[in-house]
Motif scaffolding. Structure first.
Motif, mmCIF file in Angstrom:
data_model
loop_
_atom_site.group_PDB
_atom_site.id
_atom_site.type_symbol
_atom_site.label_atom_id
_atom_site.label_comp_id
_atom_site.label_asym_id
_atom_site.label_seq_id
_atom_site.Cartn_x
_atom_site.Cartn_y
_atom_site.Cartn_z
ATOM 1 N N ASP A 20 0.832 -1.208 0.000
ATOM 2 C CA ASP A 20 0.000 0.000 0.000
ATOM 3 C C ASP A 20 0.864 1.254 0.000
ATOM 4 O O ASP A 20 0.583 2.234 -0.715
ATOM 5 C CB ASP A 20 -0.917 0.002 1.225
ATOM 6 C CG ASP A 20 -1.997 -1.071 1.148
ATOM 7 O OD1 ASP A 20 -2.212 -1.634 0.061
ATOM 8 O OD2 ASP A 20 -2.629 -1.346 2.190
ATOM 9 N N VAL A 23 2.365 1.733 -3.493
ATOM 10 C CA VAL A 23 1.406 2.240 -4.473
ATOM 11 C C VAL A 23 1.297 3.754 -4.351
ATOM 12 O O VAL A 23 1.340 4.491 -5.343
ATOM 13 C CB VAL A 23 0.027 1.582 -4.277
ATOM 14 C CG1 VAL A 23 -1.014 2.264 -5.169
ATOM 15 C CG2 VAL A 23 0.087 0.097 -4.588
ATOM 16 N N ASP A 24 1.163 4.234 -3.119
ATOM 17 C CA ASP A 24 1.058 5.679 -2.904
ATOM 18 C C ASP A 24 2.328 6.394 -3.351
ATOM 19 O O ASP A 24 2.268 7.478 -3.941
ATOM 20 C CB ASP A 24 0.796 5.966 -1.422
ATOM 21 C CG ASP A 24 -0.552 5.416 -0.949
ATOM 22 O OD1 ASP A 24 -1.398 5.087 -1.802
ATOM 23 O OD2 ASP A 24 -0.745 5.310 0.280
ATOM 24 N N ALA A 27 2.522 6.614 -7.129
ATOM 25 C CA ALA A 27 1.610 7.642 -7.626
ATOM 26 C C ALA A 27 2.192 9.036 -7.422
ATOM 27 O O ALA A 27 2.109 9.890 -8.311
ATOM 28 C CB ALA A 27 0.256 7.516 -6.919
ATOM 29 N N ARG A 28 2.800 9.268 -6.255
ATOM 30 C CA ARG A 28 3.382 10.596 -5.987
ATOM 31 C C ARG A 28 4.478 10.936 -6.971
ATOM 32 O O ARG A 28 4.604 12.079 -7.418
ATOM 33 C CB ARG A 28 3.953 10.628 -4.563
ATOM 34 C CG ARG A 28 2.966 10.906 -3.466
ATOM 35 C CD ARG A 28 3.675 11.291 -2.177
ATOM 36 N NE ARG A 28 4.599 10.274 -1.727
ATOM 37 C CZ ARG A 28 4.266 9.283 -0.905
ATOM 38 N NH1 ARG A 28 3.027 9.187 -0.450
ATOM 39 N NH2 ARG A 28 5.166 8.402 -0.527
ATOM 40 N N GLN A 74 -4.163 -2.278 -7.720
ATOM 41 C CA GLN A 74 -5.035 -1.621 -8.691
ATOM 42 C C GLN A 74 -6.262 -1.013 -8.026
ATOM 43 O O GLN A 74 -6.752 0.032 -8.456
ATOM 44 C CB GLN A 74 -5.438 -2.620 -9.778
ATOM 45 C CG GLN A 74 -4.263 -3.034 -10.664
ATOM 46 C CD GLN A 74 -4.601 -4.124 -11.636
ATOM 47 O OE1 GLN A 74 -5.527 -4.922 -11.418
ATOM 48 N NE2 GLN A 74 -3.854 -4.196 -12.732
ATOM 49 N N ARG A 75 -6.764 -1.664 -6.976
ATOM 50 C CA ARG A 75 -7.893 -1.089 -6.247
ATOM 51 C C ARG A 75 -7.473 0.184 -5.514
ATOM 52 O O ARG A 75 -8.234 1.145 -5.429
ATOM 53 C CB ARG A 75 -8.455 -2.088 -5.235
ATOM 54 C CG ARG A 75 -9.276 -3.211 -5.830
ATOM 55 C CD ARG A 75 -10.132 -3.878 -4.766
ATOM 56 N NE ARG A 75 -9.339 -4.322 -3.619
ATOM 57 C CZ ARG A 75 -8.784 -5.511 -3.507
ATOM 58 N NH1 ARG A 75 -8.902 -6.389 -4.498
ATOM 59 N NH2 ARG A 75 -8.094 -5.836 -2.434
ATOM 60 N N ARG A 76 -6.257 0.172 -4.980
ATOM 61 C CA ARG A 76 -5.798 1.330 -4.215
ATOM 62 C C ARG A 76 -5.598 2.546 -5.118
ATOM 63 O O ARG A 76 -5.946 3.672 -4.736
ATOM 64 C CB ARG A 76 -4.501 1.003 -3.470
ATOM 65 C CG ARG A 76 -4.089 2.105 -2.492
ATOM 66 C CD ARG A 76 -3.000 1.637 -1.574
ATOM 67 N NE ARG A 76 -2.630 2.662 -0.590
ATOM 68 C CZ ARG A 76 -3.193 2.796 0.609
ATOM 69 N NH1 ARG A 76 -4.168 1.978 0.978
ATOM 70 N NH2 ARG A 76 -2.803 3.742 1.438
ATOM 71 N N ASN A 77 -5.033 2.339 -6.307
ATOM 72 C CA ASN A 77 -4.862 3.447 -7.241
ATOM 73 C C ASN A 77 -4.831 2.893 -8.663
ATOM 74 O O ASN A 77 -3.782 2.431 -9.135
ATOM 75 C CB ASN A 77 -3.584 4.230 -6.950
ATOM 76 C CG ASN A 77 -3.532 5.546 -7.702
ATOM 77 O OD1 ASN A 77 -4.018 5.657 -8.826
ATOM 78 N ND2 ASN A 77 -2.960 6.566 -7.075
ATOM 79 N N PRO A 78 -5.958 2.946 -9.366
ATOM 80 C CA PRO A 78 -6.030 2.383 -10.722
ATOM 81 C C PRO A 78 -5.114 3.083 -11.728
ATOM 82 O O PRO A 78 -4.856 2.529 -12.805
ATOM 83 C CB PRO A 78 -7.504 2.590 -11.110
ATOM 84 C CG PRO A 78 -8.231 2.782 -9.818
ATOM 85 C CD PRO A 78 -7.261 3.467 -8.909
ATOM 86 N N GLU A 79 -4.636 4.282 -11.401
ATOM 87 C CA GLU A 79 -3.816 5.024 -12.351
ATOM 88 C C GLU A 79 -2.345 4.607 -12.331
ATOM 89 O O GLU A 79 -1.588 4.965 -13.230
ATOM 90 C CB GLU A 79 -3.930 6.525 -12.065
ATOM 91 C CG GLU A 79 -5.332 7.076 -12.283
ATOM 92 C CD GLU A 79 -5.399 8.576 -12.066
ATOM 93 O OE1 GLU A 79 -4.336 9.178 -11.780
ATOM 94 O OE2 GLU A 79 -6.498 9.141 -12.181
ATOM 95 N N VAL A 80 -1.943 3.869 -11.312
ATOM 96 C CA VAL A 80 -0.556 3.402 -11.230
ATOM 97 C C VAL A 80 -0.385 2.177 -12.125
ATOM 98 O O VAL A 80 -1.142 1.208 -12.029
ATOM 99 C CB VAL A 80 -0.169 3.060 -9.779
ATOM 100 C CG1 VAL A 80 1.220 2.409 -9.736
ATOM 101 C CG2 VAL A 80 -0.193 4.309 -8.913
#
Length: 291
Positions: A20, A23-24, A27-28, A74-80
């Motif tokens: 998790d 993923v964050d 994205a950052r 993918q659920r946490r951030n679909p854009e990654v």
């Protein structure tokens, strides 16, 4: 092309927390995320049984772990952008090799099957002590892991050997938009022994001024390159490991450098980094510096 952020997964609760976090972070920073699961299942499965029943049970478990981890990411951030692989190899060697083409490696604080009494799993420790890219071990309390403090801490080392950690810290602070708390510890030298000549002792303020000057030199270029980063500088008397442990209680990430000597293949981890990896109250980033 941006190098991916690589995270080791193994199905443990600790690795899910690390996933998790990764993923964050991906994205950052706008980088892809690569999930890696490594297990020596081929050594522990009977060849004849495997031939008769199809895929080895450990291989099936590995695929399930990776598939579940991909779905979670993918659920946490679909854009990654997420990729994943399961390899029948030893975990430390696999992650170290992956680190050669990674912006950083992320691991949990304990792996699947690790003894509960261990403060840090053997894989995380070995990777942090040997990798040639930054390694983040995700550990600490809920506030630190979730990044609610909006502050990261950099333990400032020597100007000649800490610039990689400085660059990493400023990039991280810029991506997060929080405060970068840069700390340089200092100590007065121990007194000479009773049978040795005592030299004139320097006042404490001179040691503090010297530490402040070293801090300014270390940060000079990075401050100019990242004018939008809010930096708080401080010099603190005391052992660096204790100073940074205290600061970790109100931080989302604590960052320290690690010297990597060419030709040395053992664990290359100083006392400060070792202490933080076992006791910090937030994730810890170990940033290697070639010597």
């Amino acid at each position: 092309m941006e190098l991916p952020l690589v995270v080791g997964v193994d199905g443990s609760d600790s690795s899910l927390v690390a996933l998790d976090w990764a993923v964050d972070a991906a994205a950052r920073h706008g980088v892809p995320l690569r999930l890696v699961y490594a297990s020596l299942w081929e050594r522990y499965e009977d060849a004849e049984l495997s031939e008769g029943l199809g895929r080895p049970s450990e291989q099936v478990m590995a695929e399930n772990i990776v598939g579940t981890a991909v779905e979670r990411a993918q659920r946490r951030n679909p854009e990654v952008k997420v990729s994943a692989e399961a390899v029948p190899e030893e975990a430390v060697d696999t992650l170290l090799r992956a680190g050669h083409n990674a912006s950083a490696l992320v691991t949990g604080s304990r792996g699947r099957g690790e003894l509960k009494g261990l403060l840090l799993g053997s894989v995380g420790l070995a990777v942090a002590a040997r990798a040639h890219c930054p390694v983040i071990v995700v550990r600490g309390d809920k506030a630190g892991v979730e990044g609610t403090h909006e502050r990261i801490v950099l333990g400032a080392g020597e100007p000649a050997s800490g610039d990689e950690a400085v660059r990493f810290a400023f990039r991280e602070a810029e991506a997060r938009g929080g405060v970068l708390d840069v700390v340089r510890s200092w100590r007065c030298p121990a007194h000479e022994g009773a049978d040795e000549p005592r030299l004139a002792e320097e006042p404490a303020h001179l040691h503090e001024e010297r530490a402040s000057a070293q801090l300014d030199a270390l940060l000079y270029d990075a401050v100019a390159d990242h004018p939008g980063v809010r930096v708080r500088r401080s010099t603190v008397e005391g052992p660096a490991r204790k100073v940074l442990l205290n600061r970790s209680a109100a931080a989302d990430l604590v960052i320290v450098g690690a010297r990597r000597r060419t030709g040395h293949f053992g664990l290359q981890l100083g006392r400060v980094a070792h202490t933080l990896l076992h006791h910090a109250q937030c994730p810890v980033a170990i940033v290697p510096q070639r010597v």
